[in-house]
Write a protein that holds these residues in place. Structure first.
Motif, PDB file in Angstrom:
ATOM      1  N   ASN A 338       7.623   6.049  13.131  1.00  0.00           N
ATOM      2  CA  ASN A 338       7.539   7.406  12.362  1.00  0.00           C
ATOM      3  C   ASN A 338       7.083   7.082  10.665  1.00  0.00           C
ATOM      4  O   ASN A 338       6.755   7.938  10.300  1.00  0.00           O
ATOM      5  CB  ASN A 338       8.611   8.319  12.545  1.00  0.00           C
ATOM      6  N   ASP A 339       7.669   6.153  10.176  1.00  0.00           N
ATOM      7  CA  ASP A 339       7.699   5.827   8.956  1.00  0.00           C
ATOM      8  C   ASP A 339       6.510   4.709   8.561  1.00  0.00           C
ATOM      9  O   ASP A 339       6.238   4.114   9.498  1.00  0.00           O
ATOM     10  CB  ASP A 339       8.982   5.318   8.373  1.00  0.00           C
ATOM     11  N   ALA A 340       6.112   4.915   7.367  1.00  0.00           N
ATOM     12  CA  ALA A 340       5.029   3.946   6.907  1.00  0.00           C
ATOM     13  C   ALA A 340       5.589   2.588   6.686  1.00  0.00           C
ATOM     14  O   ALA A 340       6.800   2.506   6.582  1.00  0.00           O
ATOM     15  CB  ALA A 340       4.232   4.464   5.699  1.00  0.00           C
ATOM     16  N   VAL A 341       5.120   1.413   7.025  1.00  0.00           N
ATOM     17  CA  VAL A 341       5.500   0.185   6.888  1.00  0.00           C
ATOM     18  C   VAL A 341       4.600  -0.571   5.661  1.00  0.00           C
ATOM     19  O   VAL A 341       3.711  -0.376   5.661  1.00  0.00           O
ATOM     20  CB  VAL A 341       5.265  -0.572   8.002  1.00  0.00           C
ATOM     21  N   ASN A 342       5.220  -1.016   4.586  1.00  0.00           N
ATOM     22  CA  ASN A 342       4.892  -1.598   3.610  1.00  0.00           C
ATOM     23  C   ASN A 342       4.475  -3.042   3.790  1.00  0.00           C
ATOM     24  O   ASN A 342       5.358  -4.005   4.303  1.00  0.00           O
ATOM     25  CB  ASN A 342       5.598  -1.635   2.203  1.00  0.00           C
ATOM     26  N   ILE A 353       0.093  -5.369  -2.376  1.00  0.00           N
ATOM     27  CA  ILE A 353       1.186  -4.277  -1.221  1.00  0.00           C
ATOM     28  C   ILE A 353       0.116  -3.371  -0.643  1.00  0.00           C
ATOM     29  O   ILE A 353      -0.539  -2.590  -1.337  1.00  0.00           O
ATOM     30  CB  ILE A 353       2.340  -3.904  -2.031  1.00  0.00           C
ATOM     31  N   LEU A 354       0.292  -3.569   0.696  1.00  0.00           N
ATOM     32  CA  LEU A 354      -0.418  -2.476   1.427  1.00  0.00           C
ATOM     33  C   LEU A 354       0.587  -1.484   2.341  1.00  0.00           C
ATOM     34  O   LEU A 354       1.808  -1.995   2.567  1.00  0.00           O
ATOM     35  CB  LEU A 354      -1.395  -3.049   2.393  1.00  0.00           C
ATOM     36  N   VAL A 374      -3.741   3.550   9.584  1.00  0.00           N
ATOM     37  CA  VAL A 374      -4.482   3.503   8.435  1.00  0.00           C
ATOM     38  C   VAL A 374      -3.824   2.899   7.385  1.00  0.00           C
ATOM     39  O   VAL A 374      -2.461   2.916   7.051  1.00  0.00           O
ATOM     40  CB  VAL A 374      -4.377   5.085   8.196  1.00  0.00           C
ATOM     41  N   LEU A 375      -4.668   1.868   6.521  1.00  0.00           N
ATOM     42  CA  LEU A 375      -3.936   0.947   5.378  1.00  0.00           C
ATOM     43  C   LEU A 375      -4.397   1.634   4.284  1.00  0.00           C
ATOM     44  O   LEU A 375      -5.656   1.783   3.964  1.00  0.00           O
ATOM     45  CB  LEU A 375      -4.635  -0.325   5.518  1.00  0.00           C
ATOM     46  N   HIS A 376      -3.499   1.527   3.049  1.00  0.00           N
ATOM     47  CA  HIS A 376      -3.480   2.091   1.900  1.00  0.00           C
ATOM     48  C   HIS A 376      -3.103   0.976   0.713  1.00  0.00           C
ATOM     49  O   HIS A 376      -2.117   0.273   1.189  1.00  0.00           O
ATOM     50  CB  HIS A 376      -2.852   3.477   1.341  1.00  0.00           C
ATOM     51  N   ASP A 377      -3.910   0.655  -0.386  1.00  0.00           N
ATOM     52  CA  ASP A 377      -3.696  -0.399  -1.194  1.00  0.00           C
ATOM     53  C   ASP A 377      -2.888   0.666  -2.213  1.00  0.00           C
ATOM     54  O   ASP A 377      -3.188   1.446  -2.971  1.00  0.00           O
ATOM     55  CB  ASP A 377      -4.878  -0.978  -2.092  1.00  0.00           C
ATOM     56  N   ILE A 378      -1.453   0.068  -2.095  1.00  0.00           N
ATOM     57  CA  ILE A 378      -0.561   0.911  -3.161  1.00  0.00           C
ATOM     58  C   ILE A 378       0.043  -0.188  -4.132  1.00  0.00           C
ATOM     59  O   ILE A 378       0.890   0.042  -4.710  1.00  0.00           O
ATOM     60  CB  ILE A 378       0.744   1.584  -2.381  1.00  0.00           C
TER      61      ILE A 378
END
Length: 621
Positions: A338-342, A353-354, A374-378
């Motif tokens: 349920n939570d995003a994974v870094n 870090i993605l 879905v991948l985000h560049d954070i």
């Protein structure tokens, strides 16, 4: 598509089925016809003989029962004349097929025969089994046998002769007749040959008609097959020809309608696919789709760029392995995530870090089809967050130090130190110094805040940079120590630039102040500038302690000091170079440092200028 072989085609099958059905029908008709023909021919042949047999039996019975005297002919002669007479009549009726007629008494003795060659058998006992059975059973017997000499079929009849007309009267003899029935079978064979000829002719016509009939069925099917093959290749322009309004014609119409609907659906699907491809290609975020086993089936270009991998080595691989989290998570874990994974791909040189968000592809029945990631560049967000935390920590530390000092001195003054004329002025001077330091820090922070805001504006004027730079250096030269020497490496060409003079003055002041602070006694500070294409490059260099190589790139960060203790003792806030960088970048230029520990530091910055409008470039050594 594989080509259908000749013997497996529906056309041949229909013709073969049609022919086999006709053959079966003809076979059944032929068997029935041959059997009935044989029965009728045999029945007609036998009936023609039976019509005379009754009359012959009556004559023979009268002759046998007649009482004889010497004046009358013998019984054998009388019977012979009757037999010869009827034999002639029967031959006329049966077309000469009567071979022999015998009259045999109840003791199986031959009394008469129509065959001249067998006259010697008169008076002898008959050894014919059929005669014996007719006498013993008192009924008629007949068989068809094969003649040993002629090899023809012979019909043999043994009919009892009774003393009266009643069925219970005494048997007084047997009428034995042999007739050549081969002609009946020959006639039947001739008719069968005619029938077979007609059958063969009808088969030829049937095959021809069967091919035509089968073609009317298979031709539309063949057209639909070709259309289906064309549809499989993506060609929907072909149409099936409609040959009629029957079921095949209705099927062809329906097939053409289906082709149109498929073409519309294909166009819609292709348009949606192009939209999806466009969306996926133009997304800044990476998208990865898997099947129900967690193997990657789709990945867009941004995802490939974010992961720094190629498409060939990702398709078909488990998503956990591609993301590098297969040691911590399985595919089942990701489904229920349920939570995003870094995803931390940082190295010693640079952070990276993605953030991965997972969504399950699920049918209405609850069956899981796959997973969307879905991948985000954070990296920048994390860096900003780290900078924010560091900034807050630095501001707190910078404010706490003077405040702590001020509190200590004020407490001492409050405790009575103000009465001491020697100590009180010193304490007040320290308090005033720390207060001014806090004011400078707050002013610098306010200036950085204004420059970070979007409504920050520059008041630009066109100035002669040669004179502008000289005036700033002259101001410092009047107040500097004699132990530090200035060296100006200016070109002779005049350079005009459009700048905010107040902001650039502040930048140069800050750099020169640092150079003077960190220059040793007898050190030189060099100033210079030159034009390079559309940029004016400015240099300020000192012979100070220098900066370690690993720290050169960070001296423009806020609150960063190479030697914090020494910088604080010299009154610095750690924001001067950060403010200088913001101002130079606001002008469209760049600022950087080159330094070697123990060898001094050189600060460079550039400012945009138009060489054609403001002047020509010069050189400095």
């Amino acid at each position: 598509m594989q080509k259908v072989s000749f013997f497996k085609s529906i056309h041949v099958k229909l013709v073969l089925i049609y022919i086999l059905l006709i053959l079966l029908a003809l076979q059944i008709i032929g068997i029935y016809f041959a059997r009935e023909l044989e029965r009728n021919l045999k029945s007609n042949f036998q009936d023609s003989i039976f019509q005379r047999v009754d009359l012959m039996q009556y004559s023979l019975r009268e002759e046998i029962l007649k009482e004889r005297d010497e004046s009358m002919p013998k019984l054998e002669e009388s019977l012979k004349s009757i037999v010869m007479e009827f034999s002639t009549g029967l031959r006329d009726v049966s077309n000469g097929d009567i071979l022999e007629i015998r009259v045999i008494d109840d003791r199986q003795r031959i009394l008469a025969t129509s065959e001249l060659e067998n006259q010697n058998l008169i008076g002898q006992r008959s050894n014919t089994d059929l005669v014996r059975r007719a006498i013993s059973a008192e009924t008629l017997f007949d068989i068809i046998k094969l003649d040993n000499k002629t090899r023809n079929r012979v019909w043999v009849l043994a009919n009892p002769i009774r003393a009266g007309a009643g069925p219970d009267d005494e048997i007084i003899g047997v009428l034995y007749i042999e007739a050549n029935i081969e002609s009946v079978f020959e006639q039947m064979n001739d008719i069968n040959q005619i029938f077979l000829g007609g059958t063969a002719m009808s088969l030829v016509i049937t095959i021809f008609l069967g091919i035509l009939v089968a073609r009317t069925i298979t031709q539309p099917i063949a057209d639909m097959r070709k259309q289906a093959q064309a549809m499989a290749k993506g060609n929907y322009s072909r149409k099936v020809r409609v040959y009629g309004t029957d079921e095949i014609g209705q099927l062809a119409i329906t097939f053409n309608h289906l082709t149109n609907r498929l073409q519309e659906a294909q166009s819609t699907t292709e348009a949606e696919r192009r939209k999806l491809d466009s969306v996926l290609s133009n997304m800044t975020d990476g998208v990865i789709a898997t099947d129900r086993k967690g193997r990657i089936i789709l990945i867009n270009d941004p995802a490939l760029e974010l992961l720094h991998i190629s498409r060939d080595i990702t398709l078909g691989r488990p998503i956990a392995s591609v993301l590098g989290i297969d040691q911590e998570y399985s595919f089942e874990d990701l489904i229920h995530m349920n939570d995003a994974v870094n995803l931390n791909f940082s190295t010693a040189d640079a952070p990276y870090i993605l953030r991965a968000n997972f969504s399950v592809i699920q049918k209405e029945t609850g069956f899981i089809n796959g997973l969307i990631t879905v991948l985000h560049d954070i990296t920048e967000q994390e860096k900003i967050e780290m900078d924010r935390r560091e900034f807050v920590s630095n501001v707190s530390h910078e404010l706490r130090t003077p405040l702590t000092t001020m509190r200590s001195y004020l407490e001492a003054l409050a405790d009575g130190a103000w009465k001491d004329e020697n100590i009180a002025p010193t304490f007040l001077n320290v308090t005033q110094t720390e207060t001014e330091r806090m004011i400078r820090l707050v002013n610098d922070l306010l200036q950085l805040s204004r420059m970070d805001s979007s409504d920050y504006e520059l008041n630009k004027d066109i100035v002669l940079f040669n004179s502008f730079f000289n005036r700033i250096i002259d101001r410092f030269e009047m107040s500097k120590s004699d132990k530090v020497q200035f060296e100006r490496l200016f070109p002779e060409t005049s350079f005009y630039v459009e700048i905010d003079t107040d902001k650039i003055t502040q930048v140069i002041d800050n750099i020169i102040s640092n150079a003077i602070k960190y220059s040793p006694d007898g050190g030189n500070i060099r100033f210079g500038f030159t034009g390079q294409e559309d940029m004016l490059k400015v240099m300020i260099s000192d012979d100070g302690m220098g900066i370690p190589k690993e720290n050169v790139g960070r001296i423009f960060d806020r609150f960063y000091r190479v030697d914090r203790a020494r910088a604080r003792s010299m009154g610095g806030t750690g924001l001067g170079l950060a403010i200088a960088r913001e101002m130079i970048e606001a002008h469209g230029g760049k600022i950087w440092a080159e330094s070697e520990e123990g060898q001094g530091t050189t600060i460079f910055f550039t400012l945009p200028y138009d060489a054609d409008e403001f002047g020509e470039a010069g050189e400095w050594e």
